[in-house]
Write an enzyme that holds these catalytic residues in place. Structure first.
Site, PDB file in Angstrom:
ATOM      1  CG  LEU A 138      -6.407  -7.091  20.397  1.00 33.78           C
ATOM      2  CD1 LEU A 138      -5.275  -7.362  21.370  1.00 33.78           C
ATOM      3  CD2 LEU A 138      -6.680  -5.584  20.318  1.00 33.78           C
ATOM      4  CG  HIS A 142      -2.079  -1.003   1.057  1.00 33.71           C
ATOM      5  ND1 HIS A 142      -2.886  -1.392   2.112  1.00 33.71           N
ATOM      6  CD2 HIS A 142      -2.516  -1.703  -0.022  1.00 33.71           C
ATOM      7  CE1 HIS A 142      -3.767  -2.291   1.685  1.00 33.71           C
ATOM      8  NE2 HIS A 142      -3.558  -2.503   0.399  1.00 33.71           N
TER       9      HIS A 142
HETATM   10  C1  BJW Z   1      -4.080  -5.710  16.902  1.00 32.46           C
HETATM   11  C2  BJW Z   1      -3.555  -4.896  17.910  1.00 32.46           C
HETATM   12  C3  BJW Z   1      -2.424  -5.367  18.608  1.00 32.46           C
HETATM   13  C4  BJW Z   1      -5.266  -3.908  17.028  1.00 32.46           C
HETATM   14  N1  BJW Z   1      -1.918  -6.555  18.291  1.00 32.46           N
HETATM   15  N2  BJW Z   1      -3.551  -6.885  16.622  1.00 32.46           N
HETATM   16  C5  BJW Z   1     -16.273  -5.258  -2.610  1.00 32.46           C
HETATM   17  C6  BJW Z   1     -15.820  -6.540  -2.315  1.00 32.46           C
HETATM   18  C7  BJW Z   1     -14.474  -6.859  -2.350  1.00 32.46           C
HETATM   19  C8  BJW Z   1     -13.528  -5.894  -2.657  1.00 32.46           C
HETATM   20  C9  BJW Z   1     -13.966  -4.622  -2.947  1.00 32.46           C
HETATM   21  C10 BJW Z   1     -15.316  -4.305  -2.920  1.00 32.46           C
HETATM   22  N3  BJW Z   1     -15.446  -2.996  -3.217  1.00 32.46           N
HETATM   23  C11 BJW Z   1     -14.204  -2.461  -3.417  1.00 32.46           C
HETATM   24  C12 BJW Z   1     -13.307  -3.453  -3.256  1.00 32.46           C
HETATM   25  C13 BJW Z   1     -11.823  -3.326  -3.359  1.00 32.46           C
HETATM   26  C14 BJW Z   1     -11.256  -2.502  -2.224  1.00 32.46           C
HETATM   27  C15 BJW Z   1     -11.714  -3.085  -0.889  1.00 32.46           C
HETATM   28  O1  BJW Z   1     -11.149  -4.028  -0.369  1.00 32.46           O
HETATM   29  N4  BJW Z   1     -12.742  -2.515  -0.272  1.00 32.46           N
HETATM   30  C16 BJW Z   1     -13.265  -3.062   0.975  1.00 32.46           C
HETATM   31  C17 BJW Z   1     -13.474  -1.943   1.985  1.00 32.46           C
HETATM   32  C18 BJW Z   1     -14.506  -3.865   0.667  1.00 32.46           C
HETATM   33  N5  BJW Z   1      -9.815  -2.588  -2.343  1.00 32.46           N
HETATM   34  C19 BJW Z   1      -9.129  -1.761  -3.108  1.00 32.46           C
HETATM   35  O2  BJW Z   1      -9.637  -0.827  -3.706  1.00 32.46           O
HETATM   36  C20 BJW Z   1      -7.653  -2.048  -3.262  1.00 32.46           C
HETATM   37  N6  BJW Z   1      -7.345  -2.164  -4.653  1.00 32.46           N
HETATM   38  C21 BJW Z   1      -7.810  -3.154  -5.399  1.00 32.46           C
HETATM   39  O3  BJW Z   1      -8.547  -4.024  -4.957  1.00 32.46           O
HETATM   40  O4  BJW Z   1      -7.377  -3.109  -6.715  1.00 32.46           O
HETATM   41  C22 BJW Z   1      -7.840  -4.145  -7.587  1.00 32.46           C
HETATM   42  C23 BJW Z   1      -6.787  -5.220  -7.682  1.00 32.46           C
HETATM   43  C24 BJW Z   1      -6.884  -6.366  -6.885  1.00 32.46           C
HETATM   44  C25 BJW Z   1      -5.928  -7.370  -6.996  1.00 32.46           C
HETATM   45  C26 BJW Z   1      -4.903  -7.239  -7.881  1.00 32.46           C
HETATM   46  C27 BJW Z   1      -4.814  -6.098  -8.650  1.00 32.46           C
HETATM   47  C28 BJW Z   1      -5.763  -5.093  -8.555  1.00 32.46           C
HETATM   48  C29 BJW Z   1      -6.809  -0.936  -2.642  1.00 32.46           C
HETATM   49  C30 BJW Z   1      -6.937  -0.900  -1.185  1.00 32.46           C
HETATM   50  C31 BJW Z   1      -6.162   0.298  -0.621  1.00 32.46           C
HETATM   51  C32 BJW Z   1      -6.298   0.394   0.883  1.00 32.46           C
HETATM   52  N7  BJW Z   1      -5.696   1.594   1.310  1.00 32.46           N
HETATM   53  C33 BJW Z   1      -5.584   1.866   2.753  1.00 32.46           C
HETATM   54  C34 BJW Z   1      -4.940   3.247   2.915  1.00 32.46           C
HETATM   55  C35 BJW Z   1      -3.452   3.135   2.534  1.00 32.46           C
HETATM   56  C36 BJW Z   1      -2.642   4.305   2.932  1.00 32.46           C
HETATM   57  C37 BJW Z   1      -2.804   4.697   4.382  1.00 32.46           C
HETATM   58  O5  BJW Z   1      -2.287   4.021   5.297  1.00 32.46           O
HETATM   59  O6  BJW Z   1      -3.432   5.719   4.577  1.00 32.46           O
HETATM   60  O7  BJW Z   1      -4.774   0.856   3.385  1.00 32.46           O
HETATM   61  S1  BJW Z   1      -7.136   1.727   3.628  1.00 32.46           S
HETATM   62  C38 BJW Z   1      -6.459   1.007   5.091  1.00 32.46           C
HETATM   63  O8  BJW Z   1      -6.938  -0.364   5.262  1.00 32.46           O
HETATM   64  C39 BJW Z   1      -4.945   0.893   4.828  1.00 32.46           C
HETATM   65  C40 BJW Z   1      -4.636  -0.452   5.434  1.00 32.46           C
HETATM   66  O9  BJW Z   1      -3.418  -0.937   4.897  1.00 32.46           O
HETATM   67  C41 BJW Z   1      -5.841  -1.278   5.058  1.00 32.46           C
HETATM   68  C42 BJW Z   1      -6.021  -2.508   5.913  1.00 32.46           C
HETATM   69  O10 BJW Z   1      -6.245  -2.177   7.256  1.00 32.46           O
HETATM   70  P1  BJW Z   1      -5.650  -3.085   8.408  1.00 32.46           P
HETATM   71  O11 BJW Z   1      -4.169  -3.021   8.381  1.00 32.46           O
HETATM   72  O12 BJW Z   1      -6.248  -4.432   8.342  1.00 32.46           O
HETATM   73  O13 BJW Z   1      -6.120  -2.273   9.714  1.00 32.46           O
HETATM   74  P2  BJW Z   1      -7.493  -2.398  10.535  1.00 32.46           P
HETATM   75  O14 BJW Z   1      -7.581  -1.200  11.384  1.00 32.46           O
HETATM   76  O15 BJW Z   1      -8.628  -2.697   9.646  1.00 32.46           O
HETATM   77  O16 BJW Z   1      -7.274  -3.704  11.434  1.00 32.46           O
HETATM   78  C43 BJW Z   1      -6.323  -3.727  12.484  1.00 32.46           C
HETATM   79  C44 BJW Z   1      -6.411  -5.085  13.170  1.00 32.46           C
HETATM   80  O17 BJW Z   1      -5.387  -5.132  14.161  1.00 32.46           O
HETATM   81  C45 BJW Z   1      -7.742  -5.343  13.906  1.00 32.46           C
HETATM   82  O18 BJW Z   1      -8.231  -6.630  13.583  1.00 32.46           O
HETATM   83  C46 BJW Z   1      -7.371  -5.274  15.397  1.00 32.46           C
HETATM   84  O19 BJW Z   1      -8.093  -6.175  16.207  1.00 32.46           O
HETATM   85  C47 BJW Z   1      -5.924  -5.653  15.359  1.00 32.46           C
HETATM   86  N8  BJW Z   1      -5.117  -5.090  16.454  1.00 32.46           N
HETATM   87  N9  BJW Z   1      -4.291  -3.769  18.058  1.00 32.46           N
HETATM   88  C48 BJW Z   1      -2.476  -7.297  17.365  1.00 32.46           C
HETATM   89  N10 BJW Z   1      -1.845  -4.642  19.659  1.00 32.46           N
END
Ligand code: BJW
Length: 230
Positions: free
Chosen positions: A199, A106
């Site tokens: 978590l 990302h």
């Molecule tokens: C702990 C803890 C501790 C807390 N110890 N654990 C419908 C269906 C399916 C897909 C789609 C759809 N509509 C659209 C889509 C696609 C879309 C998508 O997935 N949308 C969903 C919302 C449905 N995806 C995209 O658009 C992506 N692109 C894409 O799909 O292109 C097509 C393609 C696919 C494959 C090949 C080629 C092309 C792009 C996604 C971009 C995401 N961008 C962000 C921002 C990035 C920059 C930034 O940081 O600002 O990325 S959004 C945000 O979410 C960020 C993160 O990397 C990402 C994931 O979040 P993460 O890391 O999982 O964080 P949290 O907060 O969700 O979870 C934290 C976890 O930690 C929790 O479970 C806690 O319990 C735990 N935790 N403390 C251990 N101490």
């Protein structure tokens, strides 16, 4: 020689002091995702988006890797096989801990990207959309991060790593965002043993054969100790 592929998310950096996205009080509770993490939001109000990322860049510059990042670096250096980290995080805490084989799918807060010509260069601590691109001079600077609707970086290499993995682990990710949320299923179908370290159970907990639930700073070092014992 065994290959380990590890996906990390915001939860691994939580104990370093960086906020997660979807937990109570997380980043998406404070900012509308469509305003700050989509190309459309950037077109509407680039200054707002730069303020958001400048603040996160500043915060990230002041935090240190925690025991989970350090344990993964130790795993890479002490394990007899290959260890690849695919991180969704834009911070540099894996690098800070000493890991070297890292894919930032990302993007990274440390990067700038020209929305006009695609040139990429190291980001200053504070960026503004009026900063000219060093390659084409157009003032269309944006953070080099992957927003919703954009294609994550190095996907071909990532799918290949997943298909070669003997062990796939996901650490600190909620399993809400694709394509990362599909990696466990993909690696599992290709033959990898799949492990979730989070978590709490993630959205796609059913895709994992082995579960460790608790804070990453505690459970990841224990898991790494166990891997290095065998
Ligand atoms: C702990 C803890 C501790 C807390 N110890 N654990 C419908 C269906 C399916 C897909 C789609 C759809 N509509 C659209 C889509 C696609 C879309 C998508 O997935 N949308 C969903 C919302 C449905 N995806 C995209 O658009 C992506 N692109 C894409 O799909 O292109 C097509 C393609 C696919 C494959 C090949 C080629 C092309 C792009 C996604 C971009 C995401 N961008 C962000 C921002 C990035 C920059 C930034 O940081 O600002 O990325 S959004 C945000 O979410 C960020 C993160 O990397 C990402 C994931 O979040 P993460 O890391 O999982 O964080 P949290 O907060 O969700 O979870 C934290 C976890 O930690 C929790 O479970 C806690 O319990 C735990 N935790 N403390 C251990 N101490």
């Amino acid at each position: 020689m065994e290959k380990i592929v590890i996906l990390t998310g915001a939860g691994i950096s939580a104990e370093s002091g960086l906020g997660t996205f979807r937990d109570a009080g997380g980043i998406w509770a404070q900012h509308a995702v469509e305003d700050v993490a989509t190309p459309e939001g950037f077109t509407r109000d680039p200054h707002l988006v730069h303020r958001f990322y400048n603040a996160r860049r500043e915060k990230a510059a002041g935090v240190a890797p925690n025991s989970a990042h350090l344990a993964l670096a130790r795993l890479e250096h002490e394990y007899s096989g290959e260890v690849v980290i695919v991180t969704q995080n834009v911070d540099a805490l894996h690098e800070g801990a000493g890991s070297t084989h890292i894919i930032h799918m990302h993007g990274a807060l440390a990067g700038a990207l020209c929305a006009a010509c695609g040139h990429r260069w190291p980001a200053p601590l504070k960026m503004d959309t009026n900063d000219p691109c060093p390659a084409c001079s157009v003032p269309a600077t944006r953070p080099d991060v992957v927003w919703f609707g954009e294609t994550p970086y190095e996907m071909e290499a990532i799918w290949a790593h997943l298909e070669e993995a003997d062990l796939f682990a996901a650490i600190g990710t909620s399993g809400n965002v694709y394509p990362a949320a599909a990696f466990a299923q993909h690696a599992g179908r290709a033959g990898a043993h799949t492990v979730e370290l989070n978590l709490e159970p993630s959205t796609n907990v059913r895709d994992f054969a082995e579960l460790h639930h608790g804070p990453a700073g505690t459970i990841v070092p224990l898991w790494v100790d166990e891997l290095l014992r065998h």
